[in-house]
Write a protein that holds these residues in place. Structure first.
Motif, PDB file in Angstrom:
ATOM      1  N   ALA B  21      16.133   6.814 -19.018  1.00 17.01           N
ATOM      2  CA  ALA B  21      15.088   5.547 -18.938  1.00 17.01           C
ATOM      3  C   ALA B  21      15.844   4.346 -18.885  1.00 17.01           C
ATOM      4  O   ALA B  21      15.522   3.404 -17.854  1.00 17.01           O
ATOM      5  CB  ALA B  21      14.407   5.405 -20.335  1.00 17.01           C
ATOM      6  N   SER B  22      17.187   4.246 -19.386  1.00 14.11           N
ATOM      7  CA  SER B  22      17.883   3.044 -19.353  1.00 14.11           C
ATOM      8  C   SER B  22      18.422   3.134 -17.697  1.00 14.11           C
ATOM      9  O   SER B  22      18.498   1.932 -17.205  1.00 14.11           O
ATOM     10  CB  SER B  22      19.272   3.263 -20.204  1.00 14.11           C
ATOM     11  N   GLY B  23      18.848   4.117 -17.164  1.00 19.24           N
ATOM     12  CA  GLY B  23      19.193   4.171 -15.800  1.00 19.24           C
ATOM     13  C   GLY B  23      18.141   3.708 -15.058  1.00 19.24           C
ATOM     14  O   GLY B  23      18.429   2.992 -13.941  1.00 19.24           O
ATOM     15  N   MET B  24      16.931   4.215 -15.134  1.00 16.95           N
ATOM     16  CA  MET B  24      15.860   3.616 -14.264  1.00 16.95           C
ATOM     17  C   MET B  24      15.450   2.216 -14.658  1.00 16.95           C
ATOM     18  O   MET B  24      15.455   1.407 -13.348  1.00 16.95           O
ATOM     19  CB  MET B  24      14.621   4.161 -14.889  1.00 16.95           C
ATOM     20  N   VAL B  25      15.831   1.554 -15.749  1.00 15.61           N
ATOM     21  CA  VAL B  25      15.528   0.170 -16.090  1.00 15.61           C
ATOM     22  C   VAL B  25      16.523  -0.575 -15.017  1.00 15.61           C
ATOM     23  O   VAL B  25      16.468  -1.538 -14.731  1.00 15.61           O
ATOM     24  CB  VAL B  25      15.689  -0.190 -17.503  1.00 15.61           C
ATOM     25  N   PHE B  26      18.044  -0.123 -15.309  1.00 16.04           N
ATOM     26  CA  PHE B  26      18.975  -0.812 -14.640  1.00 16.04           C
ATOM     27  C   PHE B  26      19.066  -0.660 -13.148  1.00 16.04           C
ATOM     28  O   PHE B  26      19.563  -1.515 -12.376  1.00 16.04           O
ATOM     29  CB  PHE B  26      20.276  -0.852 -15.361  1.00 16.04           C
ATOM     30  N   LEU B  27      19.051   0.515 -12.631  1.00 21.83           N
ATOM     31  CA  LEU B  27      19.313   1.085 -11.440  1.00 21.83           C
ATOM     32  C   LEU B  27      18.136   1.076 -10.507  1.00 21.83           C
ATOM     33  O   LEU B  27      18.234   1.087  -9.148  1.00 21.83           O
ATOM     34  CB  LEU B  27      20.133   2.346 -11.430  1.00 21.83           C
ATOM     35  N   TYR B  28      16.879   1.435 -10.924  1.00 20.95           N
ATOM     36  CA  TYR B  28      15.838   1.968 -10.101  1.00 20.95           C
ATOM     37  C   TYR B  28      14.685   0.871 -10.102  1.00 20.95           C
ATOM     38  O   TYR B  28      14.336   0.642  -8.939  1.00 20.95           O
ATOM     39  CB  TYR B  28      15.129   3.186 -10.752  1.00 20.95           C
ATOM     40  N   ALA B  29      14.393   0.233 -11.053  1.00 16.29           N
ATOM     41  CA  ALA B  29      13.422  -0.772 -11.210  1.00 16.29           C
ATOM     42  C   ALA B  29      13.911  -1.986 -10.491  1.00 16.29           C
ATOM     43  O   ALA B  29      14.899  -2.537 -10.533  1.00 16.29           O
ATOM     44  CB  ALA B  29      12.946  -1.331 -12.619  1.00 16.29           C
ATOM     45  N   PRO B  30      12.935  -2.522  -9.622  1.00 14.60           N
ATOM     46  CA  PRO B  30      13.406  -3.904  -8.809  1.00 14.60           C
ATOM     47  C   PRO B  30      13.473  -4.822  -9.497  1.00 14.60           C
ATOM     48  O   PRO B  30      12.870  -5.084 -10.779  1.00 14.60           O
ATOM     49  CB  PRO B  30      12.211  -3.907  -7.681  1.00 14.60           C
ATOM     50  N   ARG B  31      14.210  -6.054  -8.995  1.00 11.09           N
ATOM     51  CA  ARG B  31      14.619  -7.177  -9.674  1.00 11.09           C
ATOM     52  C   ARG B  31      13.407  -7.942  -9.542  1.00 11.09           C
ATOM     53  O   ARG B  31      12.899  -8.050  -8.557  1.00 11.09           O
ATOM     54  CB  ARG B  31      15.826  -7.854  -9.169  1.00 11.09           C
TER      55      ARG B  31
END
Lengths: 41, 227
Positions: B21-31
């Motif tokens: 989930a942390s990986g998705m928050v910082f690497l996948y979810a758009p800014r």
């Protein structure tokens, strides 16, 4: 701005980890007391 | 064997899903365009709030069943209610603290006494009082009965908090508005994975906290047998 994100994620890591440690410490104390009680018998 | 596997498996699984989930928050979810990177707090903030509310719902159900069945043979439900309140409180503590950290750069202040935040503060204090109460009552049976009534009454803050942003004028953001979600599909996927991560974490902590309470019961029974 980034400091608030870092602080928030520190909270998300520290609170569950702290609760887990607290539960483990309390379980150890109870288990030691149980073992001491069994040894007395 | 199964219990040993769950003892080890649930905490390990919760760490793996939390990292995913942390990986998705910082690497996948758009800014997010308006708020920038500070919006990334939202995924875990919302997930911890929902899981905290679920924890209080479990306390409500455990308390209701405990009262309905009477004290005899209903200790398991009391243990469930107590453990879920303590774990739920940890999740709501995270929600309140990270909400403040999000509010400072977005609203300019850490705290505003608007309806949602005021109800959250009251809710947090009510469940802190519940946990403190459970640790301080001398008569366990009477204490459990009183705590069950308290656990049912305190749950009223959950629907109040949920509807506060719909019933009253508030500056708190709304995720659901007019049947639609105010986020893009990648953001929604990140939120769902965060929700799964916090649910697994809740289950691991709840299981450990319930085991502690059962061991306390064994200790009390062993002491009583000795006397």
């Amino acid at each position: 701005m980034a400091i608030y994100v870092v602080l928030a994620y520190s909270v998300f890591c520290a609170v569950p980890f702290g609760l887990a440690l607290s539960i483990l410490a309390r379980r150890r104390r109870v288990q030691r007391q149980l073992a001491a009680l069994h040894e007395e018998h | 064997m199964r219990a040993k596997l769950a003892d080890f498996g649930l905490p390990v699984l919760s760490v793996i899903v939390f990292l995913a989930a942390s990986g998705m928050v910082f690497l996948y979810a758009p800014r997010e365009v308006t708020m920038g990177d500070v919006q990334r707090i939202f995924y875990f903030h919302v997930a911890s709030a929902w899981v905290g509310f679920f924890g209080f719902l479990v306390t409500f159900c455990g308390s209701a069943v405990y009262l309905a069945r009477g004290a005899h043979g209903a200790r398991a439900w009391d243990i469930l209610a107590l453990a879920s309140a303590e774990v739920g409180l940890a999740f709501i503590t995270m929600t309140v603290l990270t909400g403040m950290l999000w509010a400072k750069p977005v609203w300019g202040v850490y705290w505003i006494w608007e309806p949602r935040l005021t109800i959250s503060a009251v809710q947090w204090l009510l469940y802190v009082a519940y946990v403190m109460l459970r640790g301080s009552l001398d008569n366990p049976e009477r204490g459990a009965r009183f705590a069950a009534v308290y656990g049912i009454a305190a749950f009223m803050t959950v629907p109040l908090s949920w509807f506060a942003i719909r019933w009253w004028r508030t500056i708190h953001p709304q995720l659901f508005s007019g049947g639609e979600m105010a986020i893009t599909p990648p953001m929604l996927a990140t939120l769902l994975v965060s929700l799964i991560a916090f649910t697994v974490l809740y289950m691991a902590l709840l299981r450990a906290r319930m085991q502690l309470e059962r061991e306390r019961d064994h200790l009390a029974a062993a002491r009583a047998a000795k006397e």
